[in-house]
Design an enzyme around this catalytic site. Sequence first.
Site, short mmCIF file in Angstrom:
data_model
loop_
_atom_site.label_atom_id
_atom_site.label_comp_id
_atom_site.label_asym_id
_atom_site.label_seq_id
_atom_site.Cartn_x
_atom_site.Cartn_y
_atom_site.Cartn_z
N ARG A 46 56.85 54.62 49.16
CA ARG A 46 55.44 54.45 48.72
C ARG A 46 55.34 54.77 47.24
NH1 ARG A 46 52.40 58.61 49.37
NH2 ARG A 46 52.99 59.03 51.52
N TYR A 98 35.36 36.07 41.06
CA TYR A 98 35.89 35.87 42.42
C TYR A 98 34.99 36.61 43.43
CZ TYR A 98 38.85 36.48 46.48
OH TYR A 98 39.31 36.51 47.77
N ASP A 170 40.78 40.33 34.43
CA ASP A 170 41.47 39.66 35.53
C ASP A 170 42.11 38.41 34.95
OD1 ASP A 170 42.16 38.06 37.70
OD2 ASP A 170 40.50 38.75 38.94
N LYS A 195 48.81 34.30 43.30
CA LYS A 195 48.51 32.98 42.77
C LYS A 195 49.67 32.46 41.92
CE LYS A 195 44.84 33.64 45.08
NZ LYS A 195 44.07 34.79 44.84
C1 PLP Z 1 40.53 35.63 40.20
C2 PLP Z 1 40.91 36.41 41.41
N1 PLP Z 1 40.95 37.74 41.34
C3 PLP Z 1 41.31 38.50 42.41
C4 PLP Z 1 41.62 37.92 43.63
C5 PLP Z 1 42.02 38.78 44.81
O1 PLP Z 1 43.40 38.73 45.00
P1 PLP Z 1 44.15 38.80 46.44
O2 PLP Z 1 43.66 37.64 47.25
O3 PLP Z 1 45.59 38.75 46.08
O4 PLP Z 1 43.74 40.10 47.05
C6 PLP Z 1 41.58 36.53 43.75
C7 PLP Z 1 41.89 35.89 45.03
O5 PLP Z 1 41.59 34.73 45.25
C8 PLP Z 1 41.21 35.76 42.60
O6 PLP Z 1 41.15 34.41 42.66
#
Ligand code: PLP
Length: 379
Positions: A46, A98, A170, A195
């Site tokens: 961990r 998101y 992000d 992604k």
């Molecule tokens: C721009 C963005 N940030 C954060 C996330 C969250 O990531 P995760 O799905 O890997 O938890 C996503 C998921 O679609 C996203 O598109």
Amino acid sequence: MKFATKAIHAGIKPDPGTGAIMTPIFQTSTYVQKSPGDHKGFEYSRTQNPTRQALENNLAALENGNHGLCFSSGMAAIDCLLKLLEPGDEVISTNDLYGGTYRIFTKVFSKYGIKFHFVNMEKPEDILPLISKNTKLIWAETPTNPMMNIIDIKALGEIAKSHKVLFGVDNTFATPFLQTPLDLGADLVMHSVTKYLAGHSDVVMGALIVKDKKLADDLAFIQNSCGAVPGPQDCFLVLRGIKTLHLRMERHCQNGKTIAAYLINHPKVDKVFWPGFEDHPNHLVAKKQMKYFGGMISFTLIGNKIEDAIKVLESFEIFVLAESLGGVESLCGHPATMTHASIPKSEREKVGLSDSLIRLSVGIEDAEDLKNDLAQALD
Ligand SMILES: Cc1ncc(COP(=O)(O)O)c(C=O)c1O
């Protein structure tokens, strides 16, 4: 080192025991100690794991940071960051973001006394009236999801610095191949590694990357205390995916350009949201801070009817209707009922996210085939 070299080599050393060129999958929960406290730098998986560590170092190098931390999902990475905050603290966030991030802000952390403000940051100075002594975090997605607005990272970074507020970006949509927010004044970069970084739609993972050692230590303390870490097999898959990130991103961007140009001239398409268009409201900022304009495109249909959008989405033969983005295969989605359904309709409409909006994650297939698929689906 330039980006392509870093993608392949940074943070990765041949295995000292065997010479294996690929970082092994250290599928172990614990590590043998010679005597209490006498170990080789690894105690419990961990806290540290060599496969994860190679990936964390690679990501830190790609984002021009000093420290990387990986998590079991992008949301777990955001969760870790938010746990730096205390009751009474305030966060200023982009208003187009998101849906899952909006949900963790408004449904989870607001319960613990943290206040969230959502604002259109296309004019960075618009956040100034919201900054108070309680403001502890400025949070931006750029390009925004799903409206593809571009936020000026450098300008926001200057505001954040002058008010001594932590500034996180992000960077999921752009990836470090297109932009490196830490170089533009951000304190922290977050990724849904799921992604483009992983790139093959086979892993769920998140990451935080920072320059500052104290911030890295505080985040690592929460990472270890709360425990949302990825397993070594997933880290291996992402290390492997990242080796072609630059090649994949070039093709995503080329195909994105071709598809955006096709859509804008299609008689059934109303608006196309893609920052590469010269008349996109934030095109100049995009040109300044991004290498190319990405493979994410949103568009609406003439008449703006949800039934028409659903019919188009059901008619694709190559674009696959699925949540997520950034994989080698082209995906399509309906933000209003899928990725952004957790945002109330009234809030969605405020940012222009209409019911006929279709979001495309343009993959790396042959662009002609993708155009033909769009043509037959729109017909
Ligand atoms: C721009 C963005 N940030 C954060 C996330 C969250 O990531 P995760 O799905 O890997 O938890 C996503 C998921 O679609 C996203 O598109």
